[in-house]
Scaffold this motif. Structure first.
Motif, PDB file in Angstrom:
ATOM      1  N   ALA A 135       0.922  -1.242  -0.122  1.00  5.06           N
ATOM      2  CA  ALA A 135      -0.014   0.269  -0.119  1.00  5.06           C
ATOM      3  C   ALA A 135       0.683   1.368  -0.188  1.00  5.06           C
ATOM      4  O   ALA A 135       0.247   2.351  -0.222  1.00  5.06           O
ATOM      5  N   THR A 136       2.211   1.163   0.332  1.00  9.06           N
ATOM      6  CA  THR A 136       2.955   2.349   0.457  1.00  9.06           C
ATOM      7  C   THR A 136       3.581   2.546  -1.019  1.00  9.06           C
ATOM      8  O   THR A 136       4.115   3.684  -0.938  1.00  9.06           O
ATOM      9  N   LEU A 137       3.675   1.687  -1.927  1.00  9.52           N
ATOM     10  CA  LEU A 137       4.360   2.023  -3.116  1.00  9.52           C
ATOM     11  C   LEU A 137       3.736   3.165  -3.943  1.00  9.52           C
ATOM     12  O   LEU A 137       4.637   4.103  -4.456  1.00  9.52           O
ATOM     13  N   ASN A 138       2.687   3.344  -4.006  1.00 12.05           N
ATOM     14  CA  ASN A 138       2.046   4.280  -4.713  1.00 12.05           C
ATOM     15  C   ASN A 138       2.345   5.774  -4.060  1.00 12.05           C
ATOM     16  O   ASN A 138       2.712   6.843  -4.882  1.00 12.05           O
ATOM     17  N   LYS A 139       2.415   5.674  -2.721  1.00 13.41           N
ATOM     18  CA  LYS A 139       2.910   6.895  -2.216  1.00 13.41           C
ATOM     19  C   LYS A 139       4.286   7.433  -2.298  1.00 13.41           C
ATOM     20  O   LYS A 139       4.491   8.507  -2.357  1.00 13.41           O
ATOM     21  N   PHE A 140       4.974   6.151  -2.376  1.00 12.33           N
ATOM     22  CA  PHE A 140       6.610   6.376  -2.576  1.00 12.33           C
ATOM     23  C   PHE A 140       6.572   7.178  -3.953  1.00 12.33           C
ATOM     24  O   PHE A 140       7.547   7.851  -4.419  1.00 12.33           O
ATOM     25  N   ASP A 141       5.700   6.665  -5.183  1.00 11.03           N
ATOM     26  CA  ASP A 141       5.821   7.461  -6.470  1.00 11.03           C
ATOM     27  C   ASP A 141       5.605   8.670  -6.396  1.00 11.03           C
ATOM     28  O   ASP A 141       6.063   9.625  -6.765  1.00 11.03           O
ATOM     29  N   GLN A 142       4.534   9.225  -5.609  1.00 13.52           N
ATOM     30  CA  GLN A 142       4.065  10.371  -5.350  1.00 13.52           C
ATOM     31  C   GLN A 142       5.109  11.487  -4.684  1.00 13.52           C
ATOM     32  O   GLN A 142       5.287  12.381  -5.176  1.00 13.52           O
ATOM     33  N   ALA A 143       5.775  10.799  -3.628  1.00 17.30           N
ATOM     34  CA  ALA A 143       6.673  11.444  -2.970  1.00 17.30           C
ATOM     35  C   ALA A 143       7.923  11.887  -3.937  1.00 17.30           C
ATOM     36  O   ALA A 143       8.625  12.904  -4.018  1.00 17.30           O
ATOM     37  N   ILE A 144       8.412  10.805  -4.686  1.00 24.68           N
ATOM     38  CA  ILE A 144       9.633  10.891  -5.479  1.00 24.68           C
ATOM     39  C   ILE A 144       9.159  11.976  -6.503  1.00 24.68           C
ATOM     40  O   ILE A 144      10.321  12.735  -6.995  1.00 24.68           O
ATOM     41  N   ASP A 145       8.176  11.861  -7.319  1.00 28.76           N
ATOM     42  CA  ASP A 145       7.729  12.660  -8.176  1.00 28.76           C
ATOM     43  C   ASP A 145       7.763  14.269  -7.679  1.00 28.76           C
ATOM     44  O   ASP A 145       8.117  15.316  -8.387  1.00 28.76           O
ATOM     45  N   HIS A 146       7.352  14.385  -6.443  1.00 29.23           N
ATOM     46  CA  HIS A 146       7.129  15.670  -5.629  1.00 29.23           C
ATOM     47  C   HIS A 146       8.665  16.417  -5.600  1.00 29.23           C
ATOM     48  O   HIS A 146       8.658  17.445  -5.839  1.00 29.23           O
ATOM     49  N   ILE A 147       9.422  15.657  -5.160  1.00 31.40           N
ATOM     50  CA  ILE A 147      10.776  16.164  -4.894  1.00 31.40           C
ATOM     51  C   ILE A 147      11.400  16.390  -6.203  1.00 31.40           C
ATOM     52  O   ILE A 147      12.021  17.382  -6.128  1.00 31.40           O
ATOM     53  N   LEU A 148      11.361  15.436  -7.238  1.00 32.53           N
ATOM     54  CA  LEU A 148      11.988  15.792  -8.771  1.00 32.53           C
ATOM     55  C   LEU A 148      11.321  17.119  -9.153  1.00 32.53           C
ATOM     56  O   LEU A 148      12.240  17.801  -9.818  1.00 32.53           O
ATOM     57  N   ASN A 149      10.154  17.486  -9.038  1.00 29.13           N
ATOM     58  CA  ASN A 149       9.500  18.623  -9.563  1.00 29.13           C
ATOM     59  C   ASN A 149      10.132  19.872  -8.806  1.00 29.13           C
ATOM     60  O   ASN A 149      10.579  20.759  -9.345  1.00 29.13           O
TER      61      ASN A 149
END
Length: 307
Positions: free
Chosen positions: A221-235
């Motif tokens: 259940a945490t995988l999608n959240k990790f994707d969001q967090a990584i994209d957020h920091i990359l932006n």
């Protein structure tokens, strides 16, 4: 009008002194390398030279501001690069732990590594540059992120003590640039859960809890959240990179401007050494000629024979 010996003497002395003053002024120019050494030499040129010096000094300060701004931006981008590495490694561990085939001992080992990643993320969030914390807003002297041990605390597991103020550097007359990114926005609002946001610290803590005693479904259940967090920091990293590139271009343009100002100022105040030396030799010959002429003009008068 009767021309007297006194008149001849005064004229000769005055002309000799004027020639000597011309030599002294040219000699001063050669020794200083400047065509104007005081306002009385050429008031208009001196005023223009002072204006150029003021502009050059201001640009030197703007250059220092740009260098400091770029250093701050690069330090922030580098720190977020490490934060991205932490999140990507944690996501890899989440993928390992979500397959449902790992024994509890292996899941627990993965959880211990995530605990270390949480500590590393704390260290990244508290990165400092030149003795100032870069993710604390205007609160640059106080540690912005604090670990909370009380699980009932609403800020558990990490609390943000900074603010959302921008740090603006003046890089040109009337032009400022914000060099910092809000630590609260970067780390505390990294995941959007619809009506609420979640921090990267809570995400890592939840993954650790799922690995230590949860199920593979909890880990997954945490995988999608990790994707969001990584994209957020990359932006945010992209924004910092764009600002850093802008600083490089601005510094390059300012260097060209400084060269142009310096060259123009040099044309105004610096001497042509060869021409000045030639003028000096001419003035020297005139001075010597005036001495020789004066010696012939100031011959003994009748008074000298009546002593």
């Amino acid at each position: 009008m009767r021309v007297t010996n006194r008149m001849l003497t005064n004229n000769v002395i005055r002309n000799i002194n004027r020639n000597l003053e011309n030599m002294a002024r040219t000699q001063e120019q050669m020794s200083s390398g400047k065509r104007v050494n005081r306002p009385s030499d050429d008031p208009i040129v001196v005023a223009r030279v002072l204006a150029f010096k003021t502009s050059i000094a201001a640009n030197d300060q703007y250059k220092k501001n740009m260098e400091d701004a770029k250093g701050w931006l690069d330090a922030s981008e580098s720190a977020l690069g490490m934060a991205t590495d932490v999140l990507q490694r944690a996501r890899e561990l989440a993928v390992y732990g979500s397959n449902g085939t790992m024994p509890p001992e292996s899941m627990d080992a993965l959880g211990k590594e995530v605990d270390q990643l949480l500590d590393e993320m704390m260290q990244v969030a508290n990165t400092s540059y030149g003795g100032r914390y870069i993710f604390g807003g205007s609160q640059t002297t106080a540690t912005p992120f604090e670990k909370i041990s009380n699980t009932n605390d609403p800020y558990y597991p990490v609390k943000y003590n900074g603010d959302s103020a921008a740090l603006n550097w003046e890089i040109a007359s009337g032009v400022t640039i914000s060099v910092n990114e809000n630590g609260d926005q970067i780390f505390m609002q990294a995941i959007n859960n619809g009506s609420a946001t979640e921090s990267v610290f809570k995400l890592l803590n939840d993954l650790s809890a799922a690995l230590h005693g949860g199920t593979a479904t909890d880990v997954s259940a945490t995988l999608n959240k990790f994707d969001q967090a990584i994209d957020h920091i990359l932006n945010i990293r992209a924004t910092l990179g764009a600002k850093s590139n802008r600083m490089e271009m601005a510094m390059s343009r300012l260097d060209d401007t400084q060269i142009g100002l310096t060259q123009t100022m040099s044309k105004l105040e610096d001497i042509d050494l060869a021409e000045t030396v030639m003028n000096y030799k001419t003035q020297e010959n005139v001075y010597l000629a005036s001495l020789s002429t004066g010696a012939m003009v100031l011959q003994p008068s009748l008074i000298d024979y009546l002593r």
